[in-house]
Design an enzyme around this catalytic site. Structure first.
Site, mmCIF file in Angstrom:
data_model
loop_
_atom_site.group_PDB
_atom_site.id
_atom_site.type_symbol
_atom_site.label_atom_id
_atom_site.label_comp_id
_atom_site.label_asym_id
_atom_site.label_seq_id
_atom_site.Cartn_x
_atom_site.Cartn_y
_atom_site.Cartn_z
ATOM 1 C CD GLU A 45 78.948 80.453 69.275
ATOM 2 O OE1 GLU A 45 77.708 80.472 69.358
ATOM 3 O OE2 GLU A 45 79.566 80.600 68.207
ATOM 4 C CG HIS A 67 78.017 72.495 67.476
ATOM 5 N ND1 HIS A 67 77.167 72.818 66.437
ATOM 6 C CD2 HIS A 67 78.559 73.663 67.891
ATOM 7 C CE1 HIS A 67 77.221 74.125 66.240
ATOM 8 N NE2 HIS A 67 78.040 74.659 67.102
ATOM 9 C CG ASP A 108 73.991 75.409 82.805
ATOM 10 O OD1 ASP A 108 74.870 75.283 81.933
ATOM 11 O OD2 ASP A 108 74.104 74.947 83.963
ATOM 12 C CG HIS A 150 79.505 76.791 71.405
ATOM 13 N ND1 HIS A 150 80.729 76.831 70.787
ATOM 14 C CD2 HIS A 150 78.598 76.708 70.410
ATOM 15 C CE1 HIS A 150 80.574 76.792 69.483
ATOM 16 N NE2 HIS A 150 79.280 76.711 69.215
ATOM 17 C CB CYS A 157 77.624 76.098 63.039
ATOM 18 S SG CYS A 157 79.105 76.663 63.873
HETATM 19 NI NI NI Z 1 78.250 76.668 67.470
#
Ligand code: NI
Length: 136
Positions: free
Chosen positions: A125, A40, A80, A42, A34
């Site tokens: 998540e 990255h 978003d 989700h 992370c």
């Molecule tokens: Ni993450």
């Protein structure tokens, strides 16, 4: 009669978990993948639950269209397809963990509700990892 009504929503967002005041090595040890400097993503799944008295005229606790609109304005529109670290002011100096994202969402939605309503936020998540915040 106090009843709970819930509305689901989702948003896709990128983040990176790290502390600016820690070395890369320490961030790597605590946050692992992370801490990827290139971020990255989700697919966050949100459930917002509002508890309150049923209005005797409408039979509603809250009109679900109003709740959906609050979630859209306070969460979906600003989060978003965004990078939470870079695009969302609330996370400029706050690590965007699922825990803190749930707290930020709770604060944004709670201030739009009548004071006598209770709010609970459940934020997934991943399919298996989720957090709950009720403002305590
Ligand atoms: Ni993450």
């Amino acid at each position: 009669m106090r009843v709970t009504i819930s509305r689901k929503a989702h948003f896709n967002a990128a983040h990176r978990l790290y502390r600016k005041d820690w070395s890369f090595e320490k961030n790597d040890a605590v946050f692992g993948k992370c801490n990827n400097p290139n971020f990255h993503g989700h697919n966050y799944q949100l459930t917002a639950s509002v508890t309150g008295e049923i209005d005797v005229e409408t039979g509603f606790v809250i009109d679900v269209k109003d709740l959906a609109n609050i979630i859209y304005e306070e969460v979906e529109l600003p989060f978003d397809h965004k990078n939470l670290n870079l695009d969302v002011p609330e996370f400029e100096n706050l690590n965007p963990t699922a825990e803190y994202i749930a707290v930020v969402i709770w604060n944004k939605i709670k201030k739009r509700l009548r004071a006598d309503f209770d709010l609970e936020i459940v934020l997934y998540e991943t399919e298996r990892n989720f957090v709950t915040y009720k403002g305590e």
